[in-house]
Design an enzyme around this catalytic site. Structure first.
Site, short mmCIF file in Angstrom:
data_model
loop_
_atom_site.label_atom_id
_atom_site.label_comp_id
_atom_site.label_asym_id
_atom_site.label_seq_id
_atom_site.Cartn_x
_atom_site.Cartn_y
_atom_site.Cartn_z
N HIS A 309 60.70 11.95 103.13
CA HIS A 309 60.79 12.91 104.18
C HIS A 309 59.59 11.98 104.81
CE1 HIS A 309 58.20 15.90 106.10
NE2 HIS A 309 59.48 17.68 105.72
N ASP A 367 65.21 21.13 101.02
CA ASP A 367 66.52 21.23 101.50
C ASP A 367 67.76 21.13 100.56
OD1 ASP A 367 66.36 22.64 103.79
OD2 ASP A 367 66.25 20.25 105.47
N1 CMC Z 1 68.34 8.00 100.55
C1 CMC Z 1 68.78 6.75 100.56
N2 CMC Z 1 67.13 6.02 101.22
C2 CMC Z 1 66.72 6.32 101.46
C3 CMC Z 1 66.50 7.88 102.03
C4 CMC Z 1 67.59 9.22 101.63
N3 CMC Z 1 67.56 9.71 101.54
N4 CMC Z 1 65.84 8.43 102.73
C5 CMC Z 1 64.83 7.15 103.04
N5 CMC Z 1 65.73 5.95 102.40
C6 CMC Z 1 64.95 4.77 102.41
C7 CMC Z 1 65.48 4.36 103.98
O1 CMC Z 1 66.65 2.88 103.45
C8 CMC Z 1 64.44 3.12 103.71
O2 CMC Z 1 64.81 1.35 102.90
P1 CMC Z 1 63.93 0.76 103.19
O3 CMC Z 1 62.31 0.39 102.98
O4 CMC Z 1 64.48 -0.04 102.03
O5 CMC Z 1 64.98 -0.52 104.97
C9 CMC Z 1 62.83 3.86 103.56
O6 CMC Z 1 63.55 5.04 102.48
C10 CMC Z 1 62.36 4.06 104.62
O7 CMC Z 1 63.17 5.69 105.12
P2 CMC Z 1 62.38 5.69 107.05
O8 CMC Z 1 64.00 6.52 106.92
O9 CMC Z 1 61.95 4.57 107.96
O10 CMC Z 1 61.95 6.89 106.34
P3 CMC Z 1 61.21 8.25 107.26
O11 CMC Z 1 60.58 8.41 107.29
O12 CMC Z 1 61.52 7.84 108.91
O13 CMC Z 1 63.02 9.11 107.39
C11 CMC Z 1 63.96 11.31 106.74
C12 CMC Z 1 62.78 10.46 106.74
C13 CMC Z 1 64.03 12.24 105.74
C14 CMC Z 1 64.72 10.97 108.03
C15 CMC Z 1 64.78 10.08 105.57
O14 CMC Z 1 63.95 10.01 104.17
C16 CMC Z 1 66.23 10.85 105.31
O15 CMC Z 1 67.05 10.43 106.79
N6 CMC Z 1 66.66 11.65 104.60
C17 CMC Z 1 67.74 12.76 104.93
C18 CMC Z 1 67.95 13.11 104.96
C19 CMC Z 1 67.31 14.72 104.99
O16 CMC Z 1 67.16 15.21 103.23
N7 CMC Z 1 66.36 15.31 105.80
C20 CMC Z 1 65.36 16.65 105.26
C21 CMC Z 1 64.35 16.42 105.37
S1 CMC Z 1 63.64 17.74 104.52
C22 CMC Z 1 64.12 19.20 106.30
C23 CMC Z 1 63.05 19.04 107.19
O17 CMC Z 1 61.52 19.28 107.43
O18 CMC Z 1 63.78 18.62 108.14
#
Ligand code: CMC
Length: 432
Positions: A309, A367
């Site tokens: 998240h 989720d």
């Molecule tokens: N699986 C594997 N690696 C992940 C994941 C994941 N679900 N989420 C983040 N990472 C890694 C990402 O690859 C990065 O690694 P590195 O530092 O080596 O490059 C690191 O963690 C940070 O990721 P980020 O993309 O900078 O994180 P963010 O804060 O921008 O993204 C997120 C948050 C929710 C978009 C992301 O965690 C994600 O895509 N999760 C899966 C989708 C999901 O479950 N979304 C629902 C969110 S809760 C409902 C809502 O409020 O909408």
């Protein structure tokens, strides 16, 4: 909102230090007010993804991602989820206080008065393909509401805004259930005003002309909790979309349709559906490690859906509550040995012990569990995000209304860092 002092920014361009005000809210980090930065320095700030930028002030919802705190109008989500129902949460988000019994009855009555759709709007559904995704239908039908309920579209009139808000909250379950019924080729089931918000939705989803659906109160309560936990989440992507669309003066139905479109993405509300697909694709506990490996591989563009998240970096309090509901529901329905549920628990266990996920603070989010709960309730996977949209509608309209009521609101207009070709002349012979 109070001004606390001024921050001094020393800019590395060698110019003079620039003083900018620091503003405090009631909780959470102070913010540096950069509105005059460009006028003072000619510089813009650069913050793709809004990692350090507050887009607005708000009195509705507070999150402390580090501590796992979520408050609606100051009340902790844990207390609200255990002591209130969704209608009370709607009232709280819209009006700022929990309703007294008489206020709730009146509010609930108004919502119930608006649950039906204009019959001409019902006909609109048949313009879609039967196999259309319910979210595609929701985007279209909600946008079309402005063609049917244009008697209250003067956004400068508080009573018009209130009526549109009530119509949206009331009609969303009807639209979502009709999108589902259309998808599976069953006749639409009209709303019943003797049922609660959550029970009425289950009735419209599962009743048939031949057989009335009677929901178990524990199932109704579980759906109600899903709605409460998804009702608002401060300036997330879809809410920011609603605010940005609304900042131009667009009508509320168009703004909420924009919010639904944004919510649909798998990184946001679409994650619950994507998570269930992922569990089905993994299929068996023995294959979990392959998927964990893929998620950790920087060369693979693969993420574990339902993990991580942007804001919660220790735990998502909604996930904790939804996990609790997940266990209750599976227990009530005698589904504890369900294949996908066992798989989900094992995935949760392995990921929580893995260094990759621990070091990046990636925990199961709401989720991850809400998909499992909805599946146990018999809700088809394609409806998961539509239910999220139904729940979030109250948050969207509360945030939209808050923005429009603020006399100082401005059209949202981000700036950019241009990286294209510098200015050049069109060659006279460019067609040769
Ligand atoms: N699986 C594997 N690696 C992940 C994941 C994941 N679900 N989420 C983040 N990472 C890694 C990402 O690859 C990065 O690694 P590195 O530092 O080596 O490059 C690191 O963690 C940070 O990721 P980020 O993309 O900078 O994180 P963010 O804060 O921008 O993204 C997120 C948050 C929710 C978009 C992301 O965690 C994600 O895509 N999760 C899966 C989708 C999901 O479950 N979304 C629902 C969110 S809760 C409902 C809502 O409020 O909408």
């Amino acid at each position: 909102m109070t001004q606390k002092g001024t921050a001094t920014l020393s800019l590395s361009t060698g110019g003079e230090a620039i003083e900018l005000p620091v503003i405090s809210g009631t909780m959470g980090p102070d913010v540096v007010d950069i509105r005059k930065l460009h006028a003072k320095s000619g510089l813009f700030t650069y913050d793709p993804g809004f990692l350090s930028t507050a887009s607005n002030s708000s009195e509705i919802t507070f999150i402390d991602g580090g501590k796992g705190v979520l408050l609606y109008r100051g009340y902790p989500i844990e207390q609200l989820a255990r002591q209130c129902d969704f209608i009370e949460i709607c009232y709280l988000l819209l009006h700022g206080e929990l309703p007294k019994a008489t206020e709730k009855t009146e509010f609930d009555g108004v919502i119930k008065h608006h649950t039906m759709l204009h019959e001409q709007l019902v006909k609109l559904f048949s313009g879609f393909r039967r196999d259309a995704h319910p979210m595609a239908v929701m985007v279209g039908v909600v946008g079309a509401l402005s063609a049917f309920y244009h008697d209250a579209l003067d956004i400068s009139d508080a009573s018009h805004r209130e009526l549109s808000a009530m119509r949206l909250i009331a009609k969303m379950p009807t639209i979502a259930a009709m999108a589902y019924k259309y998808n599976i080729g069953q006749p639409y089931v009209y709303p019943r005003n003797d049922l609660s918000y959550a029970e009425n939705f289950l009735h419209m989803m599962f009743s048939l002309p031949t057989e009335r659906y009677k929901a178990d109160p524990k199932i109704v309560r579980a759906l109600d909790r899903i709605l409460i936990l998804h009702a608002d989440h401060e300036q997330n992507a879809s809410t920011s979309t609603v605010r940005l669309a609304g900042s131009s003066g667009a009508n509320p139905f168009a703004c909420i349709a924009a919010g639904i479109a944004c919510l649909w993405g798998p990184a946001h509300g679409g994650a619950n559906e994507a998570c269930l697909h992922m569990l089905e694709e993994i299929g068996d506990v023995s294959r979990i490690n392959d998927y964990i490996k893929r998620a950790k591989d920087p060369d693979e563009n693969y993420r574990l859906m339902g993990f991580g998240h942007r804001v919660y970096k220790n735990f998502d309090p909604r996930a904790k509550l939804m996990r609790e509901t997940c266990h209750e529901v599976l227990n009530v329905l005698d589904l504890e040995n369900d294949r996908l549920f066992k798989l989900a628990l094992e995935l949760e266990r392995i990921a929580l012990e893995d260094d990759y996920f621990i070091s990046r603070k990636l925990y199961p989010n709401v989720d991850f569990y809400s998909g499992i709960v909805q599946r146990a309730l018999g809700i088809p996977t394609i409806m998961f995000t539509a239910i999220f949209a139904m729940a979030r509608t109250v948050g969207w309209v509360a945030q939209w209304n808050e923005m429009i009521s603020d006399p100082d609101y401005k059209i949202g207009r981000p700036r950019q860092l241009y990286t294209g070709t510098p200015m050049r002349d069109v060659p006279t012979d460019f067609r040769n």
